[in-house]
Design a protein around this motif. Structure first.
Motif, short mmCIF file in Angstrom:
data_model
loop_
_atom_site.label_atom_id
_atom_site.label_comp_id
_atom_site.label_asym_id
_atom_site.label_seq_id
_atom_site.Cartn_x
_atom_site.Cartn_y
_atom_site.Cartn_z
N CYS A 306 -10.01 -7.63 -11.39
CA CYS A 306 -9.47 -7.25 -10.09
C CYS A 306 -10.60 -6.77 -9.18
O CYS A 306 -11.42 -5.95 -9.57
N ARG A 307 -10.62 -7.26 -7.94
CA ARG A 307 -11.70 -6.91 -7.01
C ARG A 307 -11.20 -6.02 -5.89
O ARG A 307 -11.81 -5.96 -4.81
N VAL A 311 -12.33 -5.34 -1.92
CA VAL A 311 -11.42 -5.73 -0.84
C VAL A 311 -11.21 -4.57 0.13
O VAL A 311 -11.30 -4.74 1.35
N CYS A 321 -11.24 -13.36 -4.60
CA CYS A 321 -10.95 -12.84 -5.95
C CYS A 321 -10.38 -13.99 -6.78
O CYS A 321 -9.46 -14.68 -6.34
N LEU A 323 -8.50 -14.04 -9.25
CA LEU A 323 -7.12 -13.88 -9.71
C LEU A 323 -6.10 -14.07 -8.58
O LEU A 323 -4.91 -14.20 -8.82
N PHE A 324 -6.59 -14.09 -7.33
CA PHE A 324 -5.71 -14.15 -6.16
C PHE A 324 -4.81 -15.38 -6.19
O PHE A 324 -5.29 -16.51 -6.31
N CYS A 328 -2.61 -13.19 -10.16
CA CYS A 328 -2.14 -12.02 -9.41
C CYS A 328 -1.28 -12.45 -8.22
O CYS A 328 -1.75 -13.14 -7.31
N GLY A 335 -3.60 -5.76 -9.31
CA GLY A 335 -4.19 -4.57 -8.69
C GLY A 335 -3.28 -4.03 -7.59
O GLY A 335 -2.35 -4.71 -7.15
N CYS A 337 -3.75 -3.61 -4.45
CA CYS A 337 -3.78 -4.30 -3.15
C CYS A 337 -2.74 -5.41 -3.09
O CYS A 337 -2.41 -5.90 -2.02
N MET A 338 -2.24 -5.83 -4.25
CA MET A 338 -1.19 -6.85 -4.28
C MET A 338 0.19 -6.21 -4.41
O MET A 338 1.21 -6.86 -4.21
N CYS A 345 -4.30 -7.74 -0.17
CA CYS A 345 -4.04 -8.95 -0.97
C CYS A 345 -2.61 -9.44 -0.77
O CYS A 345 -2.36 -10.64 -0.68
S1 SF4 Z 1 -4.95 -7.15 -6.24
FE1 SF4 Z 1 -5.03 -9.14 -7.26
S2 SF4 Z 1 -5.90 -10.56 -5.75
FE2 SF4 Z 1 -6.31 -8.46 -5.05
S3 SF4 Z 1 -8.34 -8.03 -5.81
FE3 SF4 Z 1 -6.90 -7.23 -7.35
S4 SF4 Z 1 -6.62 -8.92 -8.79
FE4 SF4 Z 1 -7.59 -9.79 -6.97
#
Ligand code: SF4
Lengths: 365, 94
Positions: A306-307, A311, A321, A323-324, A328, A335, A337-338, A345
């Protein structure tokens, strides 16, 4: 006389002529509104909007989430929280998964509801998860004072409120984060007032413009920042004068000051920022869940891959990212932010899944 | 999280459990929500206020309030309906 969105977009384009401008929006509601209104698609190539640490859920450290989960797992504890927090993954669980296993986790709209729950369930320890910036903190402060006045002994808070300004200063101190100006949050500024941004404009020489959430208003804010950058100026301006006053709301700030004092605080990815958190004043030590339940903050680890940290510092777009939108998604967030509807995200997932640059993303109007 | 919504105060009651001692019934687009006036002690019936998490955080004049509502509606689309429903259910993602 107010200008049309088209005129404002033309002004912005003119100010960007021959230069690149990076503007950070601090507020999660701005992040979402900039997509939704189509504002992003009206911006010129040279202007880049980056999201900052303005979603309270996203800046909360994993170590803090783990404390909340630790409390939720205790038989005698009822956790009371704003809705977005329950889905944020902690190291081993989220409040939502704990609730599914029988933990008493209640979602409320207001801190006042937490007090009502404490009153109605005298046999239980009611812990309110106190997160949010200056908009939300006065409500917690008022609730702590009300609990004190009522002699409620089964009510505590897990302190997690944060001041916006130290995070802005911390970002500017990082040479890897080029920011030419700030689009300042509308509703945090209701409490803070525009005067609060003067040190950022003066000491860091960055334009700070307070804006609301309407298309014209956000474009006017961006135009004001772009014009200042083009002129080499750095002032505080307010294009949300209908709602935000220079002095803010002193009564709200007085509530914060009565109950909280600045303390070091751990932010997701930004790490420890001095005087950025709202710690309970000594005289309210008995309302501190950290003390009542003998908690110590662990170290901050992040979900693998997770970044979010980058972000929320504007170093990375969600689409960068890996995983985006694959592993995710808002249904299965990795993370924070999602998780939050205001998370960067989540906003990109909803409006810009293919991760186009601001100037190319054209949401259907 | 920091989203706030404008509403019009219908009625103010004394409430000893509130720090400011006064709680208002506020009309938000036809539904009624309760809000503490601890941060806007001067607000009274007929006044427009901006509500965040059960507290009025500032007073607005009526024209400003209409504009704000309009902008929120545009900014958030169907989410404002959700916010209203959420406040009724005392459950929200504010
Ligand atoms: S929330 Fe999801 S998409 Fe956003 S940085 Fe974390 S892993 Fe990546």
């Amino acid at each position: 006389m107010s200008q049309t969105p088209k005129q404002l977009a033309a002004d912005i384009a003119a100010a960007c002529e021959g230069r690149k401008i990076r503007i950070m929006e601090i507020c999660g509601t701005h992040t979402v509104s900039l997509f939704r209104t189509g504002a992003r698609s009206m911006l010129p190539e040279g202007l880049k909007l980056v999201s900052g640490p303005g979603c309270p859920v996203c800046v909360t450290s994993q170590a803090w989430i783990d404390l909340a989960c630790d409390l939720a797992a205790r038989d005698e504890v009822t956790i009371v929280t704003y809705g977005d927090m329950v889905r944020v993954p902690g190291t081993a669980a989220s409040l939502e998964t704990l609730r599914a296993r029988g933990a008493d986790v209640r979602i409320v709209y207001s801190a006042r509801d937490a007090l009502a729950i404490a009153r109605e369930t005298p046999g239980r320890q009611v812990v309110f998860l106190a997160v949010g910036f200056e908009t939300t903190a006065p409500a917690t402060a008022a609730t702590v004072l009300a609990a004190r006045a009522a002699g409620l002994e089964n009510f505590t808070i897990l302190p997690g409120h944060k001041f916006v300004m130290p995070a802005m200063a911390a970002l500017l101190a990082d040479p890897d984060i080029p920011i030419d100006g700030f689009l300042c949050p509308g509703h945090v500024s209701v409490v803070l007032g525009t005067g609060a941004y003067e040190p950022i404009a003066r000491d860091y020489h960055r334009p700070c413009v307070v804006a609301g959430f309407e298309l014209e208003n956000m474009l006017a804010g961006i135009a004001a920042i772009a014009a200042q950058v083009a002129a080499g100026a750095a002032r505080v301006e307010n294009v949300y004068t209908a709602v935000v006053r220079p002095e803010g709301n002193p009564a709200a700030r007085a509530l914060i000051e009565k109950v909280f004092q600045p303390g070091d605080d751990l932010w997701r990815a930004l790490g420890n920022i001095p005087a950025s958190g709202m710690a309970l004043r000594d005289e309210f030590g008995d309302v501190d869940a950290m003390a009542r339940f003998n908690l110590t903050m662990g170290s901050d680890v992040h979900p693998p891959g997770c970044r979010c940290g980058e972000v929320i510092q504007g170093k990375l777009t969600p689409a960068e990212c890996r995983l985006f939108a694959t592993t995710c998604t808002p249904q299965r967030p990795v993370g924070p932010c999602m998780v939050s509807s205001e998370g960067t995200c989540a906003a990109w997932f909803r409006y810009n899944r293919r991760g186009q640059a601001a100037s190319q993303s054209r949401p259907t109007p | 999280m920091c989203l706030a919504i404008p509403g019009k105060i219908l009625d103010v009651q004394d409430d000893a459990t509130d720090v400011g001692g006064k709680v208002a019934t506020v009309d938000f687009q036809g539904s009624q929500i309760e809000a503490s006036l601890a941060m806007t002690p001067e607000a009274g019936p007929g006044d427009w206020v901006l509500i965040h998490a059960g507290f009025a955080i500032t007073q607005l004049d009526e024209d400003e309030a209409r504009e704000t509502f309009e902008s929120l509606r545009i900014a958030l689309g169907e989410d404002t309906t959700q916010a209203t429903e959420a406040s009724e259910n005392t459950e929200s993602e504010l």
